[in-house]
Scaffold this active site. Structure first.
Site, PDB file in Angstrom:
ATOM      1  CE  LYS A 194       3.863   2.555  45.438  1.00  0.00           C
ATOM      2  NZ  LYS A 194       4.085   1.119  45.250  1.00  0.00           N
ATOM      3  CE  LYS A 247       3.087   2.296  49.321  1.00  0.00           C
ATOM      4  NZ  LYS A 247       3.419   1.127  48.566  1.00  0.00           N
TER       5      LYS A 247
END
Ligand code: PBG
Length: 323
Positions: A194, A247
């Site tokens: 992330k 992400k």
């Protein structure tokens, strides 16, 4: 010329016959925002077409998605500022908005797959994903809060727990906590890679969860790094993750591909709020063809190697029969 690759593109039937990548409803996970109250449905201004629902309306929204064949959901709560504190205690209070929503959805739609977000930021008065002390994000103290939150989600009926906080060791800590309390059947979808991205802006508007000071760069990854994603992915796999997530999605297709080539676990990709907002803004200006832009984005994320895609486009692509 012996080789004329255009022959395999000469008709729609042949093009479909040789198509390598498909997106179907089964691959899609729909993120949903929840708010307190009754009969509430408020649009997120930076995400046209995306709403925050009170629990009663959430159930109706889930129902209409289920009828379209969209059966996986990831819930995110908009928490009233007065309920936030430094330790995010609202995140595991039995009667909290979030835990009520999980219980209600699972009661009415037991066959739905419910993914829950484990992170402190929606409940933290500091707006960070960890416990803050003197401007510093404390790792191990945060794990204790995440463990309580994950356990509360499992008790409420979550199918998959998704830690989005990026603390070190949290997958192992959550796995151990769940197993010790009899929830060995609850899965973990880890936000492995992330990044500290500019593309989360509209999501923080939706939840009113922006950090009150500083940024998230001491825990989320530097967008310049690829090899570091392998370190994170390997740790999450060893610690017991069932899915690895990358992400955002579109700016990080190389990272999706890298993880795909280095693990046997299914990869999820989060096509985040800012990616959604960019497309909607361009469409509203008449600069992009909506159907073509959205299906191209989703297909590209699958082509890079994602098994599942978390996307705010999930419902509209099915409603419009674009897949
Ligand atoms: C926070 C969290 C974020 C998103 C999902 N969980 C934002 C952040 O890290 O600040 C972003 C999702 C999106 O932008 O759609 N735990």
């Amino acid at each position: 010329m012996l080789q004329r690759p255009r022959r395999n593109r000469k008709s729609e039937v042949i093009r479909q016959m040789v198509q390598e990548t498909h997106v179907s409803a089964a691959n899609l996970i729909f993120p949903l925002f929840i708010i307190e109250g009754e009969n509430q449905k408020t649009e997120v201004s930076s995400m046209p077409g995306i709403f925050r629902y009170s629990v009663d309306n959430l159930l109706r929204e889930v129902e209409s998605c289920m009828n379209l064949g969209l059966k996986s959901f990831d819930l995110f709560p908009n928490i009233d500022e007065s309920l936030k504190d430094k330790m995010a205690t609202e995140s595991y209070r039995e009667e909290s908005l979030y835990l009520r929503a999980i219980r209600e959805v699972k009661k009415e739609f037991p066959e739905a797959c419910l993914i829950t977000d484990v992170a402190m930021d929606p409940y933290s008065s500091d707006g960070h994903d960890g416990v803050v002390d003197n401007g510093e994000i404390l790792n191990d103290e945060t794990l204790e809060v995440l463990g309580k939150m994950a356990l509360a989600h499992a008790r409420a009926g979550a199918d998959i727990i998704a830690p989005s906080d990026m603390m070190d060791g949290r997958v192992g800590y959550i796995r151990k906590t769940l197993d010790e309390h009899g929830y060995s059947g609850v899965s973990i979808m880890s936000y492995s890679a992330k990044y500290a991205s500019a593309f989360y802006g509209p999501f923080r508007d939706a939840l009113n969860s922006a950090p009150k000071f500083g940024d998230k760069k001491t825990y989320q990854m530097n967008p310049a790094n690829q090899r570091e994603a392998l370190i994170e992915a390997n740790l999450d796999e060893i610690e017991g993750a069932d899915f690895l997530m990358v992400k955002p999605a579109l700016p990080y297709l190389d990272v999706i591909k890298l993880l795909k080539d280095n693990t046997e676990l299914p990869i999820a990709a989060y096509n985040v709020s800012g990616e959604y907002a960019m497309i909607k803004a361009a469409v509203q200006n008449g600069w992009l063809n909506e159907q073509r832009a959205i299906t191209e984005v989703l297909t590209s994320i699958r082509r890079a190697g994602a098994t599942a895609i978390l996307t705010y486009h999930a419902k509209e692509v099915l409603l419009n029969k674009w897949l």
